[in-house]
Write a protein that holds these residues in place. Sequence first.
Motif, PDB file in Angstrom:
ATOM      1  N   THR A  26      -9.376   3.626   4.917  1.00 23.70           N
ATOM      2  CA  THR A  26      -8.947   3.177   3.599  1.00 23.70           C
ATOM      3  C   THR A  26     -10.032   3.394   2.549  1.00 23.70           C
ATOM      4  O   THR A  26      -9.744   3.809   1.421  1.00 23.70           O
ATOM      5  CB  THR A  26      -8.556   1.687   3.671  1.00 23.70           C
ATOM      6  OG1 THR A  26      -7.338   1.562   4.402  1.00 23.70           O
ATOM      7  CG2 THR A  26      -8.366   1.099   2.292  1.00 23.70           C
ATOM      8  N   LEU A  27     -11.287   3.141   2.911  1.00 25.50           N
ATOM      9  CA  LEU A  27     -12.383   3.369   1.964  1.00 25.50           C
ATOM     10  C   LEU A  27     -12.492   4.846   1.597  1.00 25.50           C
ATOM     11  O   LEU A  27     -12.654   5.198   0.427  1.00 25.50           O
ATOM     12  CB  LEU A  27     -13.701   2.874   2.565  1.00 25.50           C
ATOM     13  CG  LEU A  27     -13.883   1.360   2.678  1.00 25.50           C
ATOM     14  CD1 LEU A  27     -15.176   1.034   3.411  1.00 25.50           C
ATOM     15  CD2 LEU A  27     -13.897   0.706   1.299  1.00 25.50           C
ATOM     16  N   ALA A 239      -2.953   2.253  11.981  1.00 26.24           N
ATOM     17  CA  ALA A 239      -3.031   0.900  11.439  1.00 26.24           C
ATOM     18  C   ALA A 239      -3.164   0.920   9.920  1.00 26.24           C
ATOM     19  O   ALA A 239      -2.552   0.106   9.212  1.00 26.24           O
ATOM     20  CB  ALA A 239      -4.212   0.158  12.063  1.00 26.24           C
ATOM     21  N   ALA A 240      -3.962   1.877   9.404  1.00 31.63           N
ATOM     22  CA  ALA A 240      -4.109   1.991   7.955  1.00 31.63           C
ATOM     23  C   ALA A 240      -2.784   2.372   7.300  1.00 31.63           C
ATOM     24  O   ALA A 240      -2.423   1.839   6.238  1.00 31.63           O
ATOM     25  CB  ALA A 240      -5.186   3.019   7.623  1.00 31.63           C
ATOM     26  N   ILE A 241      -2.045   3.293   7.921  1.00 32.20           N
ATOM     27  CA  ILE A 241      -0.735   3.677   7.398  1.00 32.20           C
ATOM     28  C   ILE A 241       0.240   2.511   7.492  1.00 32.20           C
ATOM     29  O   ILE A 241       1.030   2.245   6.580  1.00 32.20           O
ATOM     30  CB  ILE A 241      -0.187   4.893   8.172  1.00 32.20           C
ATOM     31  CG1 ILE A 241      -1.063   6.117   7.933  1.00 32.20           C
ATOM     32  CG2 ILE A 241       1.252   5.177   7.778  1.00 32.20           C
ATOM     33  CD1 ILE A 241      -1.038   6.642   6.525  1.00 32.20           C
ATOM     34  N   LEU A 242       0.198   1.797   8.601  1.00 36.89           N
ATOM     35  CA  LEU A 242       1.097   0.668   8.819  1.00 36.89           C
ATOM     36  C   LEU A 242       0.902  -0.401   7.752  1.00 36.89           C
ATOM     37  O   LEU A 242       1.864  -0.953   7.213  1.00 36.89           O
ATOM     38  CB  LEU A 242       0.860   0.081  10.216  1.00 36.89           C
ATOM     39  CG  LEU A 242       1.731  -1.093  10.662  1.00 36.89           C
ATOM     40  CD1 LEU A 242       3.187  -0.677  10.722  1.00 36.89           C
ATOM     41  CD2 LEU A 242       1.276  -1.603  12.021  1.00 36.89           C
ATOM     42  N   ASN A 247      -5.368   0.314   0.786  1.00 38.45           N
ATOM     43  CA  ASN A 247      -5.465  -1.122   0.549  1.00 38.45           C
ATOM     44  C   ASN A 247      -6.224  -1.766   1.704  1.00 38.45           C
ATOM     45  O   ASN A 247      -5.783  -1.676   2.861  1.00 38.45           O
ATOM     46  CB  ASN A 247      -4.062  -1.728   0.414  1.00 38.45           C
ATOM     47  CG  ASN A 247      -4.093  -3.174  -0.049  1.00 38.45           C
ATOM     48  OD1 ASN A 247      -4.601  -4.045   0.650  1.00 38.45           O
ATOM     49  ND2 ASN A 247      -3.545  -3.425  -1.225  1.00 38.45           N
ATOM     50  N   ILE A 248      -7.356  -2.393   1.405  1.00 36.02           N
ATOM     51  CA  ILE A 248      -8.181  -2.984   2.463  1.00 36.02           C
ATOM     52  C   ILE A 248      -7.428  -4.083   3.202  1.00 36.02           C
ATOM     53  O   ILE A 248      -7.467  -4.175   4.438  1.00 36.02           O
ATOM     54  CB  ILE A 248      -9.502  -3.517   1.880  1.00 36.02           C
ATOM     55  CG1 ILE A 248     -10.397  -2.345   1.462  1.00 36.02           C
ATOM     56  CG2 ILE A 248     -10.227  -4.385   2.906  1.00 36.02           C
ATOM     57  CD1 ILE A 248     -11.741  -2.766   0.931  1.00 36.02           C
ATOM     58  N   ILE A 301       1.710  -3.122   2.499  1.00 33.90           N
ATOM     59  CA  ILE A 301       1.143  -3.443   1.193  1.00 33.90           C
ATOM     60  C   ILE A 301       0.892  -2.118   0.489  1.00 33.90           C
ATOM     61  O   ILE A 301      -0.116  -1.452   0.745  1.00 33.90           O
ATOM     62  CB  ILE A 301      -0.162  -4.251   1.307  1.00 33.90           C
ATOM     63  CG1 ILE A 301       0.065  -5.507   2.160  1.00 33.90           C
ATOM     64  CG2 ILE A 301      -0.682  -4.637  -0.076  1.00 33.90           C
ATOM     65  CD1 ILE A 301      -1.191  -6.331   2.376  1.00 33.90           C
ATOM     66  N   ALA A 302       1.804  -1.731  -0.373  1.00 32.50           N
ATOM     67  CA  ALA A 302       1.685  -0.444  -1.047  1.00 32.50           C
ATOM     68  C   ALA A 302       0.508  -0.467  -2.009  1.00 32.50           C
ATOM     69  O   ALA A 302       0.223  -1.484  -2.664  1.00 32.50           O
ATOM     70  CB  ALA A 302       2.970  -0.127  -1.811  1.00 32.50           C
ATOM     71  N   GLU A 303      -0.215   0.670  -2.092  1.00 33.12           N
ATOM     72  CA  GLU A 303      -1.353   0.778  -3.002  1.00 33.12           C
ATOM     73  C   GLU A 303      -0.847   0.746  -4.436  1.00 33.12           C
ATOM     74  O   GLU A 303       0.104   1.438  -4.809  1.00 33.12           O
ATOM     75  CB  GLU A 303      -2.108   2.072  -2.755  1.00 33.12           C
ATOM     76  CG  GLU A 303      -3.320   2.238  -3.662  1.00 33.12           C
ATOM     77  CD  GLU A 303      -3.959   3.599  -3.509  1.00 33.12           C
ATOM     78  OE1 GLU A 303      -5.097   3.780  -3.987  1.00 33.12           O
ATOM     79  OE2 GLU A 303      -3.326   4.483  -2.921  1.00 33.12           O
TER      80      GLU A 303
END
Length: 309
Positions: A26-27, A239-242, A247-248, A301-303
Amino acid sequence: MSVIGQYVFNGLMLGLIYAMVAVGFTLFFGVLNVIQFAHGDTLMVGAFAGLAAATGVMMLDVGSPWLRLIAMVLAAVIVTGLLGAAIARFLILPLHRAPPLNTLLATLMLGTVMREAVRLFYPDGSNSKPFPALLPNASIDLGGLSLRADNLLLLASGLATIGGVHFLITRTRLGMAIRAVAQDGETARLMGINFEAIVLLTFGLGSAMAALAGVMNGLYYNEINFNVGLLLGVIGFSAAILGGLGNIYGAILGGFLFAGLQVIGSATLPALIPNIPSAYKDVFAFAAVIIFMAWKPTGLIAEKSSERV
Protein backbone atom coordinates in the motif's frame (compact mmCIF):
# COMPACT_ATOMS: atom_id res chain seq x y z
CA MET A 1 -13.61 -23.54 23.44
CA SER A 2 -9.88 -24.15 23.75
CA VAL A 3 -9.75 -25.36 20.12
CA ILE A 4 -11.66 -22.29 18.94
CA GLY A 5 -9.35 -20.07 20.97
CA GLN A 6 -6.31 -21.68 19.36
CA TYR A 7 -7.75 -21.09 15.90
CA VAL A 8 -8.42 -17.44 16.77
CA PHE A 9 -4.90 -16.95 18.08
CA ASN A 10 -3.38 -18.57 14.99
CA GLY A 11 -5.52 -16.28 12.85
CA LEU A 12 -4.28 -13.22 14.74
CA MET A 13 -0.64 -14.25 14.29
CA LEU A 14 -1.02 -14.92 10.57
CA GLY A 15 -3.10 -11.76 10.13
CA LEU A 16 -0.35 -9.62 11.65
CA ILE A 17 2.28 -11.04 9.31
CA TYR A 18 0.04 -10.59 6.27
CA ALA A 19 -0.96 -7.07 7.33
CA MET A 20 2.68 -6.00 7.67
CA VAL A 21 3.39 -7.23 4.13
CA ALA A 22 0.21 -5.66 2.76
CA VAL A 23 1.05 -2.26 4.29
CA GLY A 24 4.28 -2.26 2.27
CA PHE A 25 2.35 -2.81 -0.97
CA THR A 26 0.00 0.00 0.00
CA LEU A 27 2.84 2.42 0.77
CA PHE A 28 4.52 1.72 -2.56
CA PHE A 29 1.29 2.11 -4.49
CA GLY A 30 0.44 5.27 -2.57
CA VAL A 31 3.57 7.24 -3.39
CA LEU A 32 4.19 6.09 -6.99
CA ASN A 33 1.13 4.09 -8.09
CA VAL A 34 3.32 1.04 -8.73
CA ILE A 35 3.11 -2.59 -7.66
CA GLN A 36 6.47 -3.79 -6.36
CA PHE A 37 6.22 -7.51 -7.02
CA ALA A 38 9.67 -8.18 -5.57
CA HIS A 39 8.33 -7.19 -2.14
CA GLY A 40 7.86 -10.78 -0.98
CA ASP A 41 11.38 -11.72 -2.01
CA THR A 42 12.70 -8.64 -0.21
CA LEU A 43 11.05 -10.12 2.90
CA MET A 44 12.89 -13.38 2.23
CA VAL A 45 16.24 -11.59 1.91
CA GLY A 46 15.59 -9.86 5.23
CA ALA A 47 14.80 -13.16 6.96
CA PHE A 48 18.01 -14.73 5.64
CA ALA A 49 20.01 -11.63 6.63
CA GLY A 50 18.63 -11.94 10.16
CA LEU A 51 19.45 -15.65 10.24
CA ALA A 52 23.02 -14.95 9.07
CA ALA A 53 23.43 -12.26 11.76
CA ALA A 54 22.15 -14.57 14.51
CA THR A 55 24.49 -17.33 13.31
CA GLY A 56 27.43 -14.92 13.20
CA VAL A 57 26.78 -13.69 16.75
CA MET A 58 26.58 -17.29 17.96
CA MET A 59 29.95 -18.04 16.30
CA LEU A 60 31.41 -15.17 18.33
CA ASP A 61 30.48 -17.13 21.48
CA VAL A 62 27.70 -14.72 22.43
CA GLY A 63 25.30 -16.97 24.27
CA SER A 64 22.60 -14.45 25.17
CA PRO A 65 19.48 -15.16 23.05
CA TRP A 66 18.37 -11.54 23.45
CA LEU A 67 21.60 -10.21 21.93
CA ARG A 68 21.24 -12.67 19.05
CA LEU A 69 17.63 -11.56 18.60
CA ILE A 70 18.62 -7.88 18.55
CA ALA A 71 21.36 -8.61 16.00
CA MET A 72 18.87 -10.57 13.90
CA VAL A 73 16.26 -7.79 13.87
CA LEU A 74 18.78 -5.02 13.23
CA ALA A 75 20.42 -6.90 10.37
CA ALA A 76 17.08 -7.75 8.77
CA VAL A 77 15.73 -4.20 9.03
CA ILE A 78 18.93 -2.47 7.86
CA VAL A 79 19.58 -4.84 4.94
CA THR A 80 16.02 -4.74 3.63
CA GLY A 81 15.59 -1.03 4.28
CA LEU A 82 18.66 -0.30 2.17
CA LEU A 83 17.58 -2.89 -0.41
CA GLY A 84 14.12 -1.35 -0.71
CA ALA A 85 15.60 2.15 -1.13
CA ALA A 86 18.06 0.83 -3.75
CA ILE A 87 15.23 -0.83 -5.69
CA ALA A 88 13.33 2.45 -5.68
CA ARG A 89 16.38 4.49 -6.71
CA PHE A 90 17.76 2.30 -9.48
CA LEU A 91 14.67 0.50 -10.78
CA ILE A 92 11.34 2.07 -9.78
CA LEU A 93 12.15 5.76 -10.27
CA PRO A 94 13.84 5.32 -13.68
CA LEU A 95 10.68 3.49 -14.84
CA HIS A 96 8.29 5.94 -13.20
CA ARG A 97 7.24 7.47 -16.53
CA ALA A 98 7.21 4.15 -18.36
CA PRO A 99 4.03 2.05 -18.81
CA PRO A 100 3.02 0.31 -15.55
CA LEU A 101 3.57 -3.11 -17.12
CA ASN A 102 7.27 -2.31 -17.47
CA THR A 103 7.62 -1.78 -13.72
CA LEU A 104 5.52 -4.85 -12.98
CA LEU A 105 7.67 -7.05 -15.21
CA ALA A 106 10.96 -5.57 -13.96
CA THR A 107 10.09 -6.13 -10.28
CA LEU A 108 8.76 -9.60 -11.03
CA MET A 109 12.08 -10.54 -12.66
CA LEU A 110 14.01 -8.89 -9.83
CA GLY A 111 12.18 -11.08 -7.33
CA THR A 112 13.22 -14.16 -9.27
CA VAL A 113 16.83 -12.96 -9.33
CA MET A 114 16.88 -12.40 -5.55
CA ARG A 115 15.22 -15.73 -4.88
CA GLU A 116 17.63 -17.69 -7.06
CA ALA A 117 20.63 -15.74 -5.71
CA VAL A 118 19.79 -16.81 -2.16
CA ARG A 119 19.23 -20.39 -3.29
CA LEU A 120 22.58 -20.51 -5.10
CA PHE A 121 24.89 -18.46 -2.90
CA TYR A 122 23.57 -18.93 0.65
CA PRO A 123 25.15 -22.06 2.17
CA ASP A 124 22.80 -24.97 1.39
CA GLY A 125 20.23 -22.38 0.33
CA SER A 126 18.13 -24.87 -1.63
CA ASN A 127 16.93 -26.54 1.58
CA SER A 128 14.84 -25.20 4.43
CA LYS A 129 16.92 -23.64 7.18
CA PRO A 130 16.10 -24.02 10.89
CA PHE A 131 15.37 -20.66 12.44
CA PRO A 132 16.76 -20.21 15.96
CA ALA A 133 14.23 -20.21 18.78
CA LEU A 134 15.40 -17.11 20.65
CA LEU A 135 12.25 -16.28 22.62
CA PRO A 136 11.11 -17.93 25.87
CA ASN A 137 8.81 -20.86 25.11
CA ALA A 138 7.07 -21.25 28.46
CA SER A 139 3.34 -21.94 28.18
CA ILE A 140 0.59 -19.84 29.72
CA ASP A 141 -2.71 -21.61 30.47
CA LEU A 142 -5.86 -19.53 30.12
CA GLY A 143 -8.88 -21.65 30.94
CA GLY A 144 -7.81 -24.66 28.92
CA LEU A 145 -6.17 -22.56 26.20
CA SER A 146 -2.39 -23.01 26.21
CA LEU A 147 -0.47 -20.06 24.76
CA ARG A 148 3.28 -19.98 24.37
CA ALA A 149 5.11 -16.94 25.65
CA ASP A 150 7.10 -16.56 22.42
CA ASN A 151 3.92 -16.36 20.35
CA LEU A 152 2.48 -13.74 22.70
CA LEU A 153 5.67 -11.70 22.37
CA LEU A 154 5.51 -11.97 18.58
CA LEU A 155 1.87 -10.86 18.63
CA ALA A 156 2.66 -7.86 20.82
CA SER A 157 5.67 -6.95 18.66
CA GLY A 158 3.62 -7.09 15.48
CA LEU A 159 0.88 -4.91 16.95
CA ALA A 160 3.48 -2.42 18.18
CA THR A 161 5.10 -2.30 14.73
CA ILE A 162 1.82 -1.62 12.95
CA GLY A 163 0.89 0.95 15.58
CA GLY A 164 4.27 2.66 15.22
CA VAL A 165 3.99 2.87 11.43
CA HIS A 166 0.46 4.22 11.74
CA PHE A 167 1.69 6.89 14.17
CA LEU A 168 4.56 7.76 11.81
CA ILE A 169 2.24 8.17 8.83
CA THR A 170 -0.51 10.11 10.60
CA ARG A 171 1.23 12.11 13.34
CA THR A 172 4.70 13.16 12.15
CA ARG A 173 6.12 15.60 9.63
CA LEU A 174 7.65 12.73 7.68
CA GLY A 175 4.26 11.06 7.52
CA MET A 176 2.71 14.31 6.35
CA ALA A 177 5.31 14.51 3.57
CA ILE A 178 4.58 10.89 2.56
CA ARG A 179 0.86 11.63 2.44
CA ALA A 180 1.50 14.80 0.43
CA VAL A 181 3.55 12.91 -2.16
CA ALA A 182 0.87 10.21 -2.30
CA GLN A 183 -1.82 12.84 -2.86
CA ASP A 184 -0.01 14.87 -5.54
CA GLY A 185 3.69 14.45 -6.20
CA GLU A 186 4.02 17.54 -8.43
CA THR A 187 2.37 19.84 -5.91
CA ALA A 188 4.50 18.31 -3.14
CA ARG A 189 7.61 19.24 -5.14
CA LEU A 190 6.37 22.81 -5.50
CA MET A 191 5.80 22.98 -1.74
CA GLY A 192 9.49 22.18 -1.16
CA ILE A 193 9.23 18.46 -0.39
CA ASN A 194 12.14 16.38 -1.66
CA PHE A 195 10.14 13.96 -3.80
CA GLU A 196 12.93 11.46 -4.42
CA ALA A 197 14.01 11.34 -0.77
CA ILE A 198 10.43 10.68 0.36
CA VAL A 199 10.05 7.90 -2.19
CA LEU A 200 13.30 6.27 -1.05
CA LEU A 201 12.29 6.54 2.62
CA THR A 202 8.87 5.10 1.90
CA PHE A 203 10.28 2.12 0.03
CA GLY A 204 12.83 1.62 2.80
CA LEU A 205 10.08 1.75 5.45
CA GLY A 206 7.83 -0.72 3.62
CA SER A 207 10.74 -3.10 3.03
CA ALA A 208 11.82 -2.89 6.69
CA MET A 209 8.29 -3.83 7.74
CA ALA A 210 8.50 -6.82 5.41
CA ALA A 211 11.80 -7.80 7.06
CA LEU A 212 10.15 -7.81 10.47
CA ALA A 213 7.31 -9.90 9.05
CA GLY A 214 9.89 -12.36 7.67
CA VAL A 215 11.66 -12.61 11.03
CA MET A 216 8.32 -13.10 12.82
CA ASN A 217 7.37 -15.80 10.33
CA GLY A 218 10.69 -17.57 10.92
CA LEU A 219 10.38 -17.38 14.69
CA TYR A 220 6.76 -18.59 14.54
CA TYR A 221 7.40 -21.61 12.28
CA ASN A 222 11.06 -22.14 13.34
CA GLU A 223 12.25 -22.43 9.72
CA ILE A 224 12.61 -20.46 6.50
CA ASN A 225 13.36 -21.29 2.89
CA PHE A 226 14.19 -19.35 -0.24
CA ASN A 227 10.57 -19.65 -1.45
CA VAL A 228 8.97 -18.16 1.67
CA GLY A 229 8.67 -14.71 0.13
CA LEU A 230 6.85 -15.98 -2.95
CA LEU A 231 3.74 -17.12 -1.08
CA LEU A 232 3.83 -14.33 1.50
CA GLY A 233 4.18 -11.77 -1.29
CA VAL A 234 1.13 -13.10 -3.12
CA ILE A 235 -0.86 -13.30 0.12
CA GLY A 236 0.21 -9.77 1.15
CA PHE A 237 -0.78 -8.38 -2.24
CA SER A 238 -4.11 -10.24 -2.08
CA ALA A 239 -4.70 -8.81 1.40
CA ALA A 240 -3.97 -5.29 0.14
CA ILE A 241 -6.42 -5.78 -2.74
CA LEU A 242 -9.00 -7.30 -0.40
CA GLY A 243 -8.86 -4.33 1.95
CA GLY A 244 -8.47 -1.67 -0.73
CA LEU A 245 -5.10 -0.98 -2.37
CA GLY A 246 -3.79 2.44 -1.38
CA ASN A 247 -5.43 2.49 2.06
CA ILE A 248 -3.37 1.52 5.11
CA TYR A 249 -6.45 0.64 7.17
CA GLY A 250 -7.67 -1.52 4.32
CA ALA A 251 -4.31 -3.32 4.12
CA ILE A 252 -4.43 -4.13 7.84
CA LEU A 253 -8.04 -5.26 7.63
CA GLY A 254 -7.30 -7.31 4.51
CA GLY A 255 -4.42 -9.09 6.24
CA PHE A 256 -6.61 -10.22 9.12
CA LEU A 257 -9.48 -11.16 6.81
CA PHE A 258 -7.24 -13.32 4.64
CA ALA A 259 -5.88 -15.06 7.74
CA GLY A 260 -9.46 -15.54 8.92
CA LEU A 261 -10.35 -17.19 5.61
CA GLN A 262 -7.38 -19.53 5.98
CA VAL A 263 -8.40 -20.46 9.52
CA ILE A 264 -12.00 -21.08 8.44
CA GLY A 265 -10.76 -23.22 5.56
CA SER A 266 -8.43 -25.28 7.74
CA ALA A 267 -11.21 -25.85 10.31
CA THR A 268 -14.14 -26.60 7.99
CA LEU A 269 -12.72 -28.25 4.86
CA PRO A 270 -11.61 -31.51 6.59
CA ALA A 271 -15.05 -31.72 8.22
CA LEU A 272 -16.98 -31.09 5.00
CA ILE A 273 -14.76 -33.12 2.66
CA PRO A 274 -13.25 -36.22 4.31
CA ASN A 275 -9.56 -36.94 3.72
CA ILE A 276 -8.87 -33.47 2.30
CA PRO A 277 -5.67 -32.02 3.81
CA SER A 278 -5.85 -28.76 5.71
CA ALA A 279 -3.22 -27.37 3.31
CA TYR A 280 -6.12 -26.60 0.97
CA LYS A 281 -6.92 -23.67 3.23
CA ASP A 282 -4.90 -21.49 0.84
CA VAL A 283 -7.07 -22.62 -2.09
CA PHE A 284 -10.19 -21.79 -0.08
CA ALA A 285 -8.85 -18.35 0.89
CA PHE A 286 -7.74 -17.42 -2.64
CA ALA A 287 -11.06 -18.62 -4.10
CA ALA A 288 -12.92 -16.44 -1.61
CA VAL A 289 -10.76 -13.44 -2.53
CA ILE A 290 -11.42 -14.01 -6.25
CA ILE A 291 -15.18 -14.06 -5.63
CA PHE A 292 -14.94 -10.95 -3.48
CA MET A 293 -12.88 -9.09 -6.11
CA ALA A 294 -15.51 -9.87 -8.74
CA TRP A 295 -18.20 -8.51 -6.42
CA LYS A 296 -16.31 -5.46 -5.09
CA PRO A 297 -13.28 -4.59 -7.25
CA THR A 298 -12.34 -1.53 -5.15
CA GLY A 299 -11.85 -3.58 -1.97
CA LEU A 300 -13.48 -3.10 1.40
CA ILE A 301 -12.15 0.44 1.88
CA ALA A 302 -11.87 2.16 -1.48
CA GLU A 303 -9.04 4.68 -1.85
CA LYS A 304 -10.31 8.25 -1.80
CA SER A 305 -9.45 10.02 -5.01
CA SER A 306 -10.19 13.36 -6.60
CA GLU A 307 -9.76 14.53 -10.14
CA ARG A 308 -7.27 17.40 -10.49
CA VAL A 309 -8.16 20.08 -13.01
